[in-house]
Design a protein around this motif. Structure first.
Motif, PDB file in Angstrom:
ATOM      1  N   UNK A 118      -4.511 -29.700   8.107  1.00  0.00           N
ATOM      2  CA  UNK A 118      -5.132 -30.682   9.215  1.00  0.00           C
ATOM      3  C   UNK A 118      -4.161 -30.924  10.154  1.00  0.00           C
ATOM      4  N   UNK A 119      -4.500 -30.768  11.232  1.00  0.00           N
ATOM      5  CA  UNK A 119      -3.541 -30.899  12.412  1.00  0.00           C
ATOM      6  C   UNK A 119      -4.071 -32.199  13.266  1.00  0.00           C
ATOM      7  N   UNK A 152       4.837 -37.339   1.549  1.00  0.00           N
ATOM      8  CA  UNK A 152       3.537 -37.534   2.286  1.00  0.00           C
ATOM      9  C   UNK A 152       2.756 -36.251   2.283  1.00  0.00           C
ATOM     10  N   UNK A 153       3.344 -35.071   2.170  1.00  0.00           N
ATOM     11  CA  UNK A 153       2.887 -33.715   2.205  1.00  0.00           C
ATOM     12  C   UNK A 153       2.436 -33.676   3.928  1.00  0.00           C
ATOM     13  N   UNK A 154       3.178 -34.210   4.775  1.00  0.00           N
ATOM     14  CA  UNK A 154       2.932 -34.023   6.122  1.00  0.00           C
ATOM     15  C   UNK A 154       4.133 -33.726   7.023  1.00  0.00           C
ATOM     16  N   UNK A 155       3.643 -32.914   7.793  1.00  0.00           N
ATOM     17  CA  UNK A 155       4.885 -32.182   8.725  1.00  0.00           C
ATOM     18  C   UNK A 155       4.325 -32.622  10.232  1.00  0.00           C
ATOM     19  N   UNK A 156       5.400 -32.394  10.945  1.00  0.00           N
ATOM     20  CA  UNK A 156       5.365 -32.965  12.090  1.00  0.00           C
ATOM     21  C   UNK A 156       6.033 -32.199  13.167  1.00  0.00           C
ATOM     22  N   UNK A 210       3.439 -25.479  31.059  1.00  0.00           N
ATOM     23  CA  UNK A 210       3.337 -24.369  30.213  1.00  0.00           C
ATOM     24  C   UNK A 210       3.350 -24.427  28.822  1.00  0.00           C
ATOM     25  N   UNK A 211       3.533 -25.666  28.379  1.00  0.00           N
ATOM     26  CA  UNK A 211       3.212 -26.133  26.803  1.00  0.00           C
ATOM     27  C   UNK A 211       1.759 -26.256  26.295  1.00  0.00           C
ATOM     28  N   UNK A 212       0.895 -26.106  27.452  1.00  0.00           N
ATOM     29  CA  UNK A 212      -0.496 -26.243  27.166  1.00  0.00           C
ATOM     30  C   UNK A 212      -1.044 -25.069  26.371  1.00  0.00           C
ATOM     31  N   UNK A 213      -1.752 -25.545  24.991  1.00  0.00           N
ATOM     32  CA  UNK A 213      -2.024 -24.507  24.139  1.00  0.00           C
ATOM     33  C   UNK A 213      -2.865 -25.369  23.251  1.00  0.00           C
ATOM     34  N   UNK A 214      -3.393 -24.485  22.308  1.00  0.00           N
ATOM     35  CA  UNK A 214      -3.990 -24.877  21.010  1.00  0.00           C
ATOM     36  C   UNK A 214      -2.869 -25.024  20.107  1.00  0.00           C
ATOM     37  N   UNK A 215      -2.324 -25.956  19.439  1.00  0.00           N
ATOM     38  CA  UNK A 215      -1.251 -25.719  18.285  1.00  0.00           C
ATOM     39  C   UNK A 215      -1.742 -25.853  17.042  1.00  0.00           C
ATOM     40  N   UNK A 216      -1.179 -24.843  16.163  1.00  0.00           N
ATOM     41  CA  UNK A 216      -1.733 -24.525  14.813  1.00  0.00           C
ATOM     42  C   UNK A 216      -0.393 -24.789  13.960  1.00  0.00           C
ATOM     43  N   UNK A 217      -0.715 -25.504  12.716  1.00  0.00           N
ATOM     44  CA  UNK A 217       0.122 -25.664  11.661  1.00  0.00           C
ATOM     45  C   UNK A 217      -0.241 -24.362  10.663  1.00  0.00           C
ATOM     46  N   UNK A 218       0.839 -23.792  10.151  1.00  0.00           N
ATOM     47  CA  UNK A 218       0.567 -22.663   8.980  1.00  0.00           C
ATOM     48  C   UNK A 218       1.578 -22.888   7.982  1.00  0.00           C
ATOM     49  N   UNK A 247      -4.112 -24.144   9.640  1.00  0.00           N
ATOM     50  CA  UNK A 247      -5.269 -25.225   9.982  1.00  0.00           C
ATOM     51  C   UNK A 247      -6.141 -24.756  11.264  1.00  0.00           C
ATOM     52  N   UNK A 248      -6.788 -25.638  11.498  1.00  0.00           N
ATOM     53  CA  UNK A 248      -7.686 -25.429  12.678  1.00  0.00           C
ATOM     54  C   UNK A 248      -7.324 -25.491  14.104  1.00  0.00           C
ATOM     55  N   UNK A 249      -6.233 -26.020  14.192  1.00  0.00           N
ATOM     56  CA  UNK A 249      -5.534 -26.241  15.577  1.00  0.00           C
ATOM     57  C   UNK A 249      -5.748 -27.649  16.261  1.00  0.00           C
ATOM     58  N   UNK A 250      -4.982 -28.026  17.048  1.00  0.00           N
ATOM     59  CA  UNK A 250      -5.264 -29.172  17.957  1.00  0.00           C
ATOM     60  C   UNK A 250      -4.825 -28.946  19.302  1.00  0.00           C
TER      61      UNK A 250
END
Length: 126
Positions: free
Chosen positions: A5-6, A76-80, A89-97, A117-120
């Motif tokens: 979950x992002x 914490x099983x969390x990634x950043x 140009x960094x505008x986008x949906x970002x996904x964790x995989x 993940x579903x993206x943010x």
């Protein structure tokens, strides 16, 4: 069931910063890699950065080197993904995989990843 979950996306002005988080649940794997991908309208999903759970090795695509930093808090099983000096140009949906049980190669392809993940959404205004 594995879930990624992002969070942390939003609207920021050019030059600003955001920190994306990826909370992993149902993860029982000791050896895995985490990748942050992004996708803009009309483009494919591209890898931005990745990190190995085994030794912390990292990879960055050239366009974000020196601006983005990937990290993990395994307790914490969390990634950043810390994103500084953001550009429009960094505008986008970002996904964790996540890719499980395979040697870290850094430059993972979309098809390499096992869980998503579903993206943010990150929007950088000029």
């Amino acid at each position: 069931e594995v879930q990624l979950v992002e969070s942390g996306g939003g609207l920021v002005q050019a030059g600003g910063s955001l920190r994306l988080s990826c909370a992993a649940s149902g993860f029982t794997f000791d050896d895995y890699s985490i990748g942050w991908f992004r996708q803009s309208p009309g483009t494919g999903r591209e890898l931005v950065s990745s990190i190995s759970s085994r030794d912390g090795s990292t990879y960055y695509v050239d366009s974000v080197k020196g601006r983005f930093t990937i990290s993990s808090d395994n307790a914490r099983n969390t990634h950043y993904l810390q994103m500084n000096s953001l550009k429009p140009e960094d505008t986008a949906v970002y996904y964790c995989a996540a890719r499980v049980g395979v040697a870290f190669k850094g430059n993972f392809d979309y098809a390499d990843m096992d869980y998503w993940g579903k993206g943010t959404l990150v929007t950088v205004s000029s």
